[in-house]
Scaffold this motif. Sequence first.
Motif, PDB file in Angstrom:
ATOM      1  N   GLU A  33       0.998  -1.181  -0.164  1.00  0.00           N
ATOM      2  CA  GLU A  33      -0.031   0.009  -0.083  1.00  0.00           C
ATOM      3  C   GLU A  33       0.867   1.154  -0.088  1.00  0.00           C
ATOM      4  N   PHE A  34       0.615   2.323  -0.900  1.00  0.00           N
ATOM      5  CA  PHE A  34       1.179   3.437  -1.097  1.00  0.00           C
ATOM      6  C   PHE A  34       0.359   4.612  -0.616  1.00  0.00           C
ATOM      7  N   TYR A  35       0.553   5.200   0.318  1.00  0.00           N
ATOM      8  CA  TYR A  35      -0.387   6.192   0.849  1.00  0.00           C
ATOM      9  C   TYR A  35      -0.310   7.403   0.315  1.00  0.00           C
ATOM     10  N   ASP A  36      -1.201   8.285   0.158  1.00  0.00           N
ATOM     11  CA  ASP A  36      -1.152   9.907  -0.225  1.00  0.00           C
ATOM     12  C   ASP A  36      -0.486  10.092  -1.644  1.00  0.00           C
ATOM     13  N   VAL A  37      -0.996   9.063  -2.500  1.00  0.00           N
ATOM     14  CA  VAL A  37      -0.434   9.164  -4.068  1.00  0.00           C
ATOM     15  C   VAL A  37      -1.296  10.254  -4.574  1.00  0.00           C
ATOM     16  N   PRO A  38      -0.743  11.309  -5.114  1.00  0.00           N
ATOM     17  CA  PRO A  38      -1.603  12.402  -5.813  1.00  0.00           C
ATOM     18  C   PRO A  38      -2.323  11.887  -6.868  1.00  0.00           C
ATOM     19  N   ARG A  39      -3.434  12.379  -7.123  1.00  0.00           N
ATOM     20  CA  ARG A  39      -4.286  11.647  -8.381  1.00  0.00           C
ATOM     21  C   ARG A  39      -4.252  10.385  -8.591  1.00  0.00           C
ATOM     22  N   VAL A  40      -4.711   9.572  -7.482  1.00  0.00           N
ATOM     23  CA  VAL A  40      -4.496   8.332  -7.326  1.00  0.00           C
ATOM     24  C   VAL A  40      -4.974   7.727  -8.511  1.00  0.00           C
ATOM     25  N   GLU A  41      -6.202   8.119  -8.857  1.00  0.00           N
ATOM     26  CA  GLU A  41      -7.350   7.513  -9.938  1.00  0.00           C
ATOM     27  C   GLU A  41      -6.436   7.512 -11.359  1.00  0.00           C
ATOM     28  N   GLN A  42      -5.644   8.536 -11.528  1.00  0.00           N
ATOM     29  CA  GLN A  42      -4.848   8.674 -12.641  1.00  0.00           C
ATOM     30  C   GLN A  42      -3.832   7.623 -12.645  1.00  0.00           C
ATOM     31  N   VAL A  43      -3.197   7.477 -11.582  1.00  0.00           N
ATOM     32  CA  VAL A  43      -1.816   7.049 -11.451  1.00  0.00           C
ATOM     33  C   VAL A  43      -2.279   5.284 -11.648  1.00  0.00           C
TER      34      VAL A  43
ATOM     35  N   LEU B   9      -0.591   2.987 -14.247  1.00  0.00           N
ATOM     36  CA  LEU B   9      -0.218   1.516 -13.880  1.00  0.00           C
ATOM     37  C   LEU B   9      -0.899   0.425 -14.589  1.00  0.00           C
ATOM     38  N   TYR B  10      -2.310   0.445 -14.538  1.00  0.00           N
ATOM     39  CA  TYR B  10      -3.184  -0.808 -15.027  1.00  0.00           C
ATOM     40  C   TYR B  10      -2.804  -0.618 -16.620  1.00  0.00           C
ATOM     41  N   HIS B  11      -2.612   0.449 -17.415  1.00  0.00           N
ATOM     42  CA  HIS B  11      -2.511   0.352 -18.873  1.00  0.00           C
ATOM     43  C   HIS B  11      -0.842  -0.065 -18.968  1.00  0.00           C
ATOM     44  N   GLU B  12       0.041   0.318 -18.276  1.00  0.00           N
ATOM     45  CA  GLU B  12       1.199  -0.271 -18.225  1.00  0.00           C
ATOM     46  C   GLU B  12       1.409  -1.657 -18.270  1.00  0.00           C
ATOM     47  N   VAL B  13       0.678  -2.268 -17.114  1.00  0.00           N
ATOM     48  CA  VAL B  13       0.729  -3.685 -16.688  1.00  0.00           C
ATOM     49  C   VAL B  13       0.054  -4.468 -17.648  1.00  0.00           C
ATOM     50  N   PHE B  14      -1.277  -4.019 -18.004  1.00  0.00           N
ATOM     51  CA  PHE B  14      -2.110  -5.039 -18.692  1.00  0.00           C
ATOM     52  C   PHE B  14      -2.441  -4.552 -20.023  1.00  0.00           C
ATOM     53  N   ASP B  15      -2.192  -3.608 -20.566  1.00  0.00           N
ATOM     54  CA  ASP B  15      -2.221  -3.148 -21.898  1.00  0.00           C
ATOM     55  C   ASP B  15      -1.033  -3.051 -22.730  1.00  0.00           C
ATOM     56  N   ASN B  16       0.037  -3.174 -22.179  1.00  0.00           N
ATOM     57  CA  ASN B  16       1.325  -2.852 -22.796  1.00  0.00           C
ATOM     58  C   ASN B  16       1.908  -4.410 -23.265  1.00  0.00           C
TER      59      ASN B  16
END
Length: 169
Positions: free
Chosen positions: A143-153, A157-164
Motif C-alpha cells: 500500500e502506497f499512501y497519499d498518492v496524488p491523483r491516485v485514480e490517474q496513477v 499503471l493498469y495500462h502499463e501492466v495489462f495493456d502494454n
Amino acid sequence: MGYPESVLADDEQVVLHRHPHVKRLIGPIMALLLATAFAGFVSGFVNSTAWDPNAKNVVFGVIWAIWLVIVGWLALWPFLTWLTTHFVITDRRVMFRHGLLTRSGIDIALTRINSVEFVHGFIDRMLRTGTLIIESASQEPLEFYDVPRVEQVHALLYHEVFDNPSVAG
C-alpha cells in the motif's frame, strides 16, 4: 525535483514520478506558523519589560533556540522526508524510495504485478489523493499512501501492466 537517472537501467524510461500529496505538509506548516507566532509573542513580551539588555538578549537567544529546535523537528524534518519520498513508475517497474538519513525502497517489476487497486475516502477524494494497492506475484499487497491523483496513477499503471504488450506478454 526529478528522479535521478542513475538508478534507471539502460533504455528504461520514467512514465510517472510523484511525491506524496502535499496534505502531509499541513501539520508541519501549522507547527511552523504556531511556533513562530508563539516565539514572536513571547519575544514581544520580553522586549516590553524593563529588564537589563543583556538579560533580554539571553532570553531572546533561548526563545529562538527553542523555536529552531521545534521548527527543525516538527516542520523541516517532515518537509525533507516528504521531499525525499519518491513513487516512480517506469516502463519496466514500480519504484518506491523514502528516507532522509537512512534510505530504503522497493522495486516491483511490472511483469510481477497481479492487480492494482486504489482506495480513497471522502476527504481524499476532495484532495484528489488516495492509497494505491499493488499486489505482486510473490508478496503481500503493498500500500502506497497519499498518492496524488491516485485514480490517474491507477489507470496509468493498469495500462502499463495489462495493456502494454511488452509487459503483459
